[in-house]
Motif scaffolding. Structure first.
Motif, PDB file in Angstrom:
ATOM      1  N   GLU A 231       0.797  -1.224   0.000  1.00  0.00           N
ATOM      2  CA  GLU A 231       0.000   0.000   0.000  1.00  0.00           C
ATOM      3  C   GLU A 231       0.831   1.276   0.000  1.00  0.00           C
ATOM      4  O   GLU A 231       0.342   2.333  -0.405  1.00  0.00           O
ATOM      5  CB  GLU A 231      -0.958  -0.012   1.204  1.00  0.00           C
ATOM      6  CG  GLU A 231      -2.081  -1.028   1.061  1.00  0.00           C
ATOM      7  CD  GLU A 231      -2.983  -1.088   2.283  1.00  0.00           C
ATOM      8  OE1 GLU A 231      -4.147  -1.467   2.129  1.00  0.00           O
ATOM      9  OE2 GLU A 231      -2.507  -0.760   3.392  1.00  0.00           O
ATOM     10  N   HIS A 232       2.091   1.195   0.436  1.00  0.00           N
ATOM     11  CA  HIS A 232       2.908   2.414   0.515  1.00  0.00           C
ATOM     12  C   HIS A 232       3.560   2.799  -0.810  1.00  0.00           C
ATOM     13  O   HIS A 232       4.101   3.898  -0.949  1.00  0.00           O
ATOM     14  CB  HIS A 232       3.996   2.251   1.587  1.00  0.00           C
ATOM     15  CG  HIS A 232       5.044   1.233   1.231  1.00  0.00           C
ATOM     16  ND1 HIS A 232       4.830  -0.126   1.373  1.00  0.00           N
ATOM     17  CD2 HIS A 232       6.309   1.375   0.736  1.00  0.00           C
ATOM     18  CE1 HIS A 232       5.924  -0.778   1.013  1.00  0.00           C
ATOM     19  NE2 HIS A 232       6.823   0.111   0.604  1.00  0.00           N
ATOM     20  N   PHE A 233       3.510   1.905  -1.813  1.00  0.00           N
ATOM     21  CA  PHE A 233       4.105   2.230  -3.110  1.00  0.00           C
ATOM     22  C   PHE A 233       3.185   3.189  -3.864  1.00  0.00           C
ATOM     23  O   PHE A 233       2.011   2.896  -4.092  1.00  0.00           O
ATOM     24  CB  PHE A 233       4.323   0.958  -3.940  1.00  0.00           C
ATOM     25  CG  PHE A 233       5.410   0.047  -3.414  1.00  0.00           C
ATOM     26  CD1 PHE A 233       6.743   0.391  -3.560  1.00  0.00           C
ATOM     27  CD2 PHE A 233       5.091  -1.153  -2.790  1.00  0.00           C
ATOM     28  CE1 PHE A 233       7.754  -0.446  -3.095  1.00  0.00           C
ATOM     29  CE2 PHE A 233       6.073  -1.997  -2.325  1.00  0.00           C
ATOM     30  CZ  PHE A 233       7.417  -1.639  -2.467  1.00  0.00           C
ATOM     31  N   GLU A 234       3.726   4.328  -4.280  1.00  0.00           N
ATOM     32  CA  GLU A 234       2.905   5.370  -4.904  1.00  0.00           C
ATOM     33  C   GLU A 234       2.356   4.967  -6.268  1.00  0.00           C
ATOM     34  O   GLU A 234       1.283   5.428  -6.670  1.00  0.00           O
ATOM     35  CB  GLU A 234       3.723   6.659  -5.042  1.00  0.00           C
ATOM     36  CG  GLU A 234       4.066   7.306  -3.693  1.00  0.00           C
ATOM     37  CD  GLU A 234       4.799   8.622  -3.868  1.00  0.00           C
ATOM     38  OE1 GLU A 234       5.025   9.023  -5.035  1.00  0.00           O
ATOM     39  OE2 GLU A 234       5.128   9.253  -2.847  1.00  0.00           O
ATOM     40  N   ASN A 235       3.070   4.117  -7.005  1.00  0.00           N
ATOM     41  CA  ASN A 235       2.626   3.751  -8.358  1.00  0.00           C
ATOM     42  C   ASN A 235       1.844   2.436  -8.394  1.00  0.00           C
ATOM     43  O   ASN A 235       1.544   1.920  -9.471  1.00  0.00           O
ATOM     44  CB  ASN A 235       3.814   3.670  -9.322  1.00  0.00           C
ATOM     45  CG  ASN A 235       4.826   2.606  -8.910  1.00  0.00           C
ATOM     46  OD1 ASN A 235       5.029   2.364  -7.720  1.00  0.00           O
ATOM     47  ND2 ASN A 235       5.481   1.990  -9.880  1.00  0.00           N
ATOM     48  N   VAL A 236       1.507   1.879  -7.210  1.00  0.00           N
ATOM     49  CA  VAL A 236       0.770   0.622  -7.140  1.00  0.00           C
ATOM     50  C   VAL A 236      -0.722   0.877  -6.936  1.00  0.00           C
ATOM     51  O   VAL A 236      -1.116   1.631  -6.051  1.00  0.00           O
ATOM     52  CB  VAL A 236       1.309  -0.284  -6.016  1.00  0.00           C
ATOM     53  CG1 VAL A 236       0.365  -1.468  -5.765  1.00  0.00           C
ATOM     54  CG2 VAL A 236       2.703  -0.797  -6.386  1.00  0.00           C
ATOM     55  N   ILE A 237      -1.530   0.239  -7.779  1.00  0.00           N
ATOM     56  CA  ILE A 237      -2.991   0.318  -7.687  1.00  0.00           C
ATOM     57  C   ILE A 237      -3.505  -1.070  -7.318  1.00  0.00           C
ATOM     58  O   ILE A 237      -3.206  -2.055  -8.012  1.00  0.00           O
ATOM     59  CB  ILE A 237      -3.604   0.759  -9.031  1.00  0.00           C
ATOM     60  CG1 ILE A 237      -3.038   2.116  -9.466  1.00  0.00           C
ATOM     61  CG2 ILE A 237      -5.124   0.797  -8.938  1.00  0.00           C
ATOM     62  CD1 ILE A 237      -3.339   2.454 -10.916  1.00  0.00           C
ATOM     63  N   ILE A 238      -4.270  -1.176  -6.243  1.00  0.00           N
ATOM     64  CA  ILE A 238      -4.834  -2.451  -5.810  1.00  0.00           C
ATOM     65  C   ILE A 238      -6.354  -2.386  -5.960  1.00  0.00           C
ATOM     66  O   ILE A 238      -7.012  -1.625  -5.248  1.00  0.00           O
ATOM     67  CB  ILE A 238      -4.452  -2.761  -4.344  1.00  0.00           C
ATOM     68  CG1 ILE A 238      -2.927  -2.801  -4.188  1.00  0.00           C
ATOM     69  CG2 ILE A 238      -5.083  -4.086  -3.900  1.00  0.00           C
ATOM     70  CD1 ILE A 238      -2.456  -3.004  -2.764  1.00  0.00           C
ATOM     71  N   PRO A 239      -6.928  -3.158  -6.896  1.00  0.00           N
ATOM     72  CA  PRO A 239      -8.385  -3.143  -7.077  1.00  0.00           C
ATOM     73  C   PRO A 239      -9.101  -3.496  -5.776  1.00  0.00           C
ATOM     74  O   PRO A 239      -8.687  -4.410  -5.059  1.00  0.00           O
ATOM     75  CB  PRO A 239      -8.627  -4.206  -8.154  1.00  0.00           C
ATOM     76  CG  PRO A 239      -7.333  -4.257  -8.915  1.00  0.00           C
ATOM     77  CD  PRO A 239      -6.268  -4.038  -7.881  1.00  0.00           C
TER      78      PRO A 239
END
Length: 361
Positions: A231-239
């Motif tokens: 969750e802390h990665f700025e470029n990661v999107i989790i549906p």
């Protein structure tokens, strides 16, 4: 005929959706059973498949798996005794083959993971017709109790069946604020699977993402604990809900997966793929790597370098993947053919190729 399909894992819903629809078109009555696990019922609802929920997944402990499987066998037995199907179909179900065997119901099973030895020993001795990718050494399945006269190798892999009726949609891209061919899809390790013998919570993907900072990454974790680690990665999107993952894979620039199913789905769609699975590689994975359409590494630097190469030469790699995939057999066709043969002759014909494999050993 009345045909029972047992679906016990999320990918199995996509594997069987085409088989179910084709059986219904041909006038067969289809009975579908499933269990509470990994959003299965939500996926079946999305696919418009009617089903009975029978039992649940037992979690990560051996005790939990044993108790849940034992309870599910009992509940399935009661339902199947009442429903009286003429045939059972399943993929890596530990309960359906034993229930079918106990009630003398002919069965067709599909297995594509030769490393799941404990599970295979509960499946293979009770399966009348066993379908499996030709990449797997038949001897590995015979050691787990498979009947050499009931084995049927397939020149392909299971995820080709997932594309049945697939029409790519950009709706999930819009929901996530993405544009086609501008993002990467990632999938974490299958830490709940009985064949995944690693205790570490940390994913190999955690060290790869920082090396790909300039591109959006759609990540599919398997557990809440995995989700929190990304969750802390700025470029990661989790549906946040069940979504059309096939469309996301179709429009992705690249797939990087620490599991297996989504990697092979991406390849079936022609999307370049890198496997980062940290355990023993499946025979199917080695086969696809040998064909030059899949790549594997757990070294973050190697993965990132290969990722940039695949994204730069995206069109060339897609064309190469699709040319190889186009020559393979689809499991849907094989399942339907086997059912037709049984319906006509009342038995499954002996496969000589399986017998030859035994002689060589």
């Amino acid at each position: 005929m009345k045909i029972w399909v047992d679906i016990t894992n999320a990918p199995h819903a996509h594997f069987f959706k085409g088989i179910i629809r084709e059986l219904e078109k041909r006038g067969h009555e289809v009975l579908v059973t499933t269990r509470e696990f990994d959003g299965l019922t939500g996926i079946l609802d999305m696919l418009g498949v009617d089903y009975y929920v029978v039992g649940k997944h037992g979690g990560v402990t051996l005790e939990g798996k044993l108790l849940a499987s034992s309870e599910r066998m009992y509940l399935l037995s009661r339902l199947i005794i009442e429903e009286k199907p003429d045939m059972a179909l399943y993929k890596h179900s530990a309960e359906a083959p034993r229930v079918a065997f106990g009630l003398q119901i002919p069965s067709i099973g599909f297995v594509d993971n030769e490393t799941a030895i404990g599970q295979n020993k509960l499946i293979l001795p009770y399966t009348k017709r066993l379908l499996f990718p030709k990449a797997i050494d038949a001897y590995e399945l015979l050691k787990c109790g498979a009947d050499p006269n009931g084995m049927r190798p397939i020149n392909g892999f299971s995820e080709l069946a997932h594309l049945y009726g697939f029409i790519p949609s950009k709706k999930p891209l819009k929901e996530l604020g993405l544009h086609s061919h501008s993002y990467i899809v990632m999938r974490t390790e299958p830490i709940k699977a009985n064949y995944f013998n690693r205790d570490a919570e940390k994913s190999v993907l955690e060290n790869i993402i920082p090396l790909l900072p300039d591109i959006p990454i759609v990540l599919f974790p398997r557990t809440e604990s995995q989700k929190k680690r990304f969750e802390h990665f700025e470029n990661v999107i989790i549906p946040e809900h069940v979504t059309d993952s096939l469309s996301l894979l179709y429009y992705a620039k690249l797939m990087i997966g620490a599991g297996g199913t989504m990697n092979r789905e991406a390849l079936a769609l022609g999307t370049p793929t890198i496997s980062t699975y940290p355990g023993k590689l499946l025979a199917v994975t080695k086969w696809l790597i040998g064909l030059g359409i899949k790549f594997h590494s757990t070294d973050p630097l190697e993965v990132s370098e290969k990722a940039w190469e695949l994204m730069r030469k995206n069109g060339t790699f897609r064309k190469h993947i699709r040319s190889i995939i186009g020559s393979m057999e689809n499991p849907i066709d094989i399942f339907l053919k086997e059912i037709e043969l049984y319906e006509e002759y009342g038995t499954f014909p002996v496969q000589e190729i399986a017998a030859e494999s035994v002689d060589k050993k």
